[in-house]
Design a protein around this motif. Structure first.
Motif, PDB file in Angstrom:
ATOM      1  N   LEU A   1       0.690  -1.161  -0.004  1.00 29.39           N
ATOM      2  CA  LEU A   1       0.039   0.145   0.042  1.00 29.39           C
ATOM      3  C   LEU A   1       0.820   1.181  -0.244  1.00 29.39           C
ATOM      4  O   LEU A   1       1.671   1.404   0.970  1.00 29.39           O
ATOM      5  CB  LEU A   1      -0.846  -0.056   1.313  1.00 29.39           C
ATOM      6  CG  LEU A   1      -1.715   1.371   1.453  1.00 29.39           C
ATOM      7  CD1 LEU A   1      -2.823   1.532   0.479  1.00 29.39           C
ATOM      8  CD2 LEU A   1      -2.436   1.371   2.890  1.00 29.39           C
ATOM      9  N   THR A   2       0.737   2.292  -0.997  1.00 29.64           N
ATOM     10  CA  THR A   2       1.506   3.441  -1.078  1.00 29.64           C
ATOM     11  C   THR A   2       0.476   4.330  -0.952  1.00 29.64           C
ATOM     12  O   THR A   2      -0.660   4.263  -1.863  1.00 29.64           O
ATOM     13  CB  THR A   2       2.470   3.451  -2.234  1.00 29.64           C
ATOM     14  OG1 THR A   2       3.502   2.375  -2.362  1.00 29.64           O
ATOM     15  CG2 THR A   2       3.028   4.869  -2.389  1.00 29.64           C
TER      16      THR A   2
ATOM     17  N   ILE B   1       3.924   7.302   1.984  1.00 27.29           N
ATOM     18  CA  ILE B   1       4.678   6.316   2.571  1.00 27.29           C
ATOM     19  C   ILE B   1       4.206   4.926   1.886  1.00 27.29           C
ATOM     20  O   ILE B   1       3.159   5.053   1.143  1.00 27.29           O
ATOM     21  CB  ILE B   1       4.213   6.227   3.796  1.00 27.29           C
ATOM     22  CG1 ILE B   1       2.683   5.941   4.226  1.00 27.29           C
ATOM     23  CG2 ILE B   1       4.592   7.307   4.751  1.00 27.29           C
ATOM     24  CD1 ILE B   1       2.270   5.448   5.596  1.00 27.29           C
ATOM     25  N   THR B   2       5.068   3.831   2.104  1.00 26.74           N
ATOM     26  CA  THR B   2       4.585   2.764   1.464  1.00 26.74           C
ATOM     27  C   THR B   2       4.732   1.571   2.587  1.00 26.74           C
ATOM     28  O   THR B   2       5.727   1.459   3.398  1.00 26.74           O
ATOM     29  CB  THR B   2       5.711   2.243   0.431  1.00 26.74           C
ATOM     30  OG1 THR B   2       5.544   3.215  -0.755  1.00 26.74           O
ATOM     31  CG2 THR B   2       5.346   0.759  -0.069  1.00 26.74           C
ATOM     32  N   PHE B   3       3.708   0.532   2.578  1.00 31.39           N
ATOM     33  CA  PHE B   3       3.378  -0.426   3.669  1.00 31.39           C
ATOM     34  C   PHE B   3       3.650  -1.777   2.759  1.00 31.39           C
ATOM     35  O   PHE B   3       3.238  -1.656   1.864  1.00 31.39           O
ATOM     36  CB  PHE B   3       2.435  -0.588   4.429  1.00 31.39           C
ATOM     37  CG  PHE B   3       2.097  -1.646   5.301  1.00 31.39           C
ATOM     38  CD1 PHE B   3       2.728  -1.976   6.207  1.00 31.39           C
ATOM     39  CD2 PHE B   3       1.362  -2.592   4.540  1.00 31.39           C
ATOM     40  CE1 PHE B   3       2.628  -3.082   6.710  1.00 31.39           C
ATOM     41  CE2 PHE B   3       1.124  -3.878   5.179  1.00 31.39           C
ATOM     42  CZ  PHE B   3       1.819  -4.106   6.295  1.00 31.39           C
ATOM     43  N   ARG B   4       4.312  -2.476   3.179  1.00 29.91           N
ATOM     44  CA  ARG B   4       4.408  -3.914   2.475  1.00 29.91           C
ATOM     45  C   ARG B   4       4.687  -4.990   3.568  1.00 29.91           C
ATOM     46  O   ARG B   4       5.186  -4.635   4.654  1.00 29.91           O
ATOM     47  CB  ARG B   4       5.940  -4.109   1.880  1.00 29.91           C
ATOM     48  CG  ARG B   4       5.761  -3.238   0.526  1.00 29.91           C
ATOM     49  CD  ARG B   4       7.004  -3.668  -0.470  1.00 29.91           C
ATOM     50  NE  ARG B   4       6.683  -2.983  -1.636  1.00 29.91           N
ATOM     51  CZ  ARG B   4       7.681  -2.280  -2.423  1.00 29.91           C
ATOM     52  NH1 ARG B   4       9.010  -2.492  -1.987  1.00 29.91           N
ATOM     53  NH2 ARG B   4       7.527  -1.548  -3.479  1.00 29.91           N
TER      54      ARG B   4
ATOM     55  N   VAL C   1       7.724  -0.553   6.689  1.00 25.16           N
ATOM     56  CA  VAL C   1       7.043   0.663   6.095  1.00 25.16           C
ATOM     57  C   VAL C   1       8.375   1.474   5.734  1.00 25.16           C
ATOM     58  O   VAL C   1       9.379   1.744   6.137  1.00 25.16           O
ATOM     59  CB  VAL C   1       6.159   1.482   7.099  1.00 25.16           C
ATOM     60  CG1 VAL C   1       5.979   2.739   6.696  1.00 25.16           C
ATOM     61  CG2 VAL C   1       5.459   0.567   7.774  1.00 25.16           C
ATOM     62  N   TRP C   2       8.107   2.088   4.593  1.00 24.52           N
ATOM     63  CA  TRP C   2       9.048   3.077   3.825  1.00 24.52           C
ATOM     64  C   TRP C   2       8.426   4.538   3.966  1.00 24.52           C
ATOM     65  O   TRP C   2       7.505   4.807   3.777  1.00 24.52           O
ATOM     66  CB  TRP C   2       9.320   2.983   2.348  1.00 24.52           C
ATOM     67  CG  TRP C   2      10.370   3.873   1.837  1.00 24.52           C
ATOM     68  CD1 TRP C   2      11.783   3.718   1.800  1.00 24.52           C
ATOM     69  CD2 TRP C   2       9.972   5.158   1.131  1.00 24.52           C
ATOM     70  NE1 TRP C   2      12.163   4.723   1.129  1.00 24.52           N
ATOM     71  CE2 TRP C   2      11.143   5.653   0.839  1.00 24.52           C
ATOM     72  CE3 TRP C   2       8.861   5.676   0.949  1.00 24.52           C
ATOM     73  CZ2 TRP C   2      11.214   7.000   0.343  1.00 24.52           C
ATOM     74  CZ3 TRP C   2       8.814   7.067   0.375  1.00 24.52           C
ATOM     75  CH2 TRP C   2       9.918   7.512   0.262  1.00 24.52           C
ATOM     76  N   ASP C   3       9.376   5.403   4.459  1.00 22.84           N
ATOM     77  CA  ASP C   3       9.102   6.897   4.475  1.00 22.84           C
ATOM     78  C   ASP C   3      10.192   7.585   4.021  1.00 22.84           C
ATOM     79  O   ASP C   3      11.394   7.139   3.969  1.00 22.84           O
ATOM     80  CB  ASP C   3       8.822   7.278   5.872  1.00 22.84           C
ATOM     81  CG  ASP C   3       9.697   7.291   7.136  1.00 22.84           C
ATOM     82  OD1 ASP C   3      10.667   7.705   6.779  1.00 22.84           O
ATOM     83  OD2 ASP C   3       9.351   6.544   7.963  1.00 22.84           O
TER      84      ASP C   3
ATOM     85  N   THR D   1      16.513   7.759  -0.724  1.00 22.52           N
ATOM     86  CA  THR D   1      15.599   8.852  -0.468  1.00 22.52           C
ATOM     87  C   THR D   1      14.646   8.691   0.744  1.00 22.52           C
ATOM     88  O   THR D   1      13.870   9.407   1.021  1.00 22.52           O
ATOM     89  CB  THR D   1      14.557   9.049  -1.758  1.00 22.52           C
ATOM     90  OG1 THR D   1      13.855   7.696  -1.882  1.00 22.52           O
ATOM     91  CG2 THR D   1      15.100   9.251  -3.015  1.00 22.52           C
ATOM     92  N   GLY D   2      15.139   7.680   1.606  1.00 24.26           N
ATOM     93  CA  GLY D   2      14.313   7.367   2.775  1.00 24.26           C
ATOM     94  C   GLY D   2      14.913   6.388   3.348  1.00 24.26           C
ATOM     95  O   GLY D   2      16.017   6.032   3.831  1.00 24.26           O
TER      96      GLY D   2
END
Length: 169
Positions: free
Chosen positions: A33-34, A86-89, A103-105, A154-155
């Motif tokens: 989910l982004t 943000i991206t949740f995987r 989670v990416w931020d 980038t994060g």
């Protein structure tokens, strides 16, 4: 760069089956989910995992731990990067029985676990409307069998790994 656990998710073997007894496909082993960081994202992630974890045959305790940690990681990312993506995987590896949630931020700062400043007696003595915070990362560290942070250009990815069928750490 994908997180190290994400790179290990491979096409499931035919022997890996979901709750219906049919083989799991790669798309059935992951959730992504982004979205823009917002207060309701954590509830969305919890709902996505609640729908998917039975298919992965996770024990109820592991599913609950993973959902709690995912919500904490998402809440932290949303707080660190309001109004940014943000991206949740989540990746389930049926061959290993492991679940990776991350989670990416875009916040360049690394998360730091804060030691608790309160004893249980201190907490009981606080006013009813006291706002707590800073306990999410220690919670993740205590529930997951592995956890970490991986910088990207980038994060960063902040992740936790769970053993799918038992509470072993």
């Amino acid at each position: 760069m994908a997180p190290k656990y994400a790179q290990r998710v491979q096409e499931p073997q035919r022997a890996a089956t979901g709750s219906c007894g049919l083989p799991l496909t790669r798309s059935e082993c992951e959730v992504t989910l982004t979205t823009l960081a917002a207060p309701d994202v954590a509830a969305t992630v919890r709902s996505l995992l609640r729908l998917r974890t039975p298919r992965w045959r996770l024990s109820a305790a592991v599913a609950d731990d993973a959902m709690l940690c995912a919500v904490e990681l998402v809440a932290n990312a949303c707080a660190a990067t309001p109004d940014r993506h943000i991206t949740f995987r989540a990746f389930f590896n049926p061959a290993e029985g492991t679940l990776w949630v991350g989670v990416w931020d875009a916040d360049p700062h690394m998360p730091v676990a804060q030691p608790s400043e309160f004893s249980l007696a201190d907490i009981d003595a606080l006013p009813q409307d006291h706002e707590f915070g800073g306990w999410g990362l220690p919670l993740v560290m205590s529930l997951a069998m592995d956890h970490g942070v991986e910088k990207t250009k980038t994060g960063k990815w902040v992740y936790a790994v769970f053993k799918g069928s038992s509470h072993s750490r």
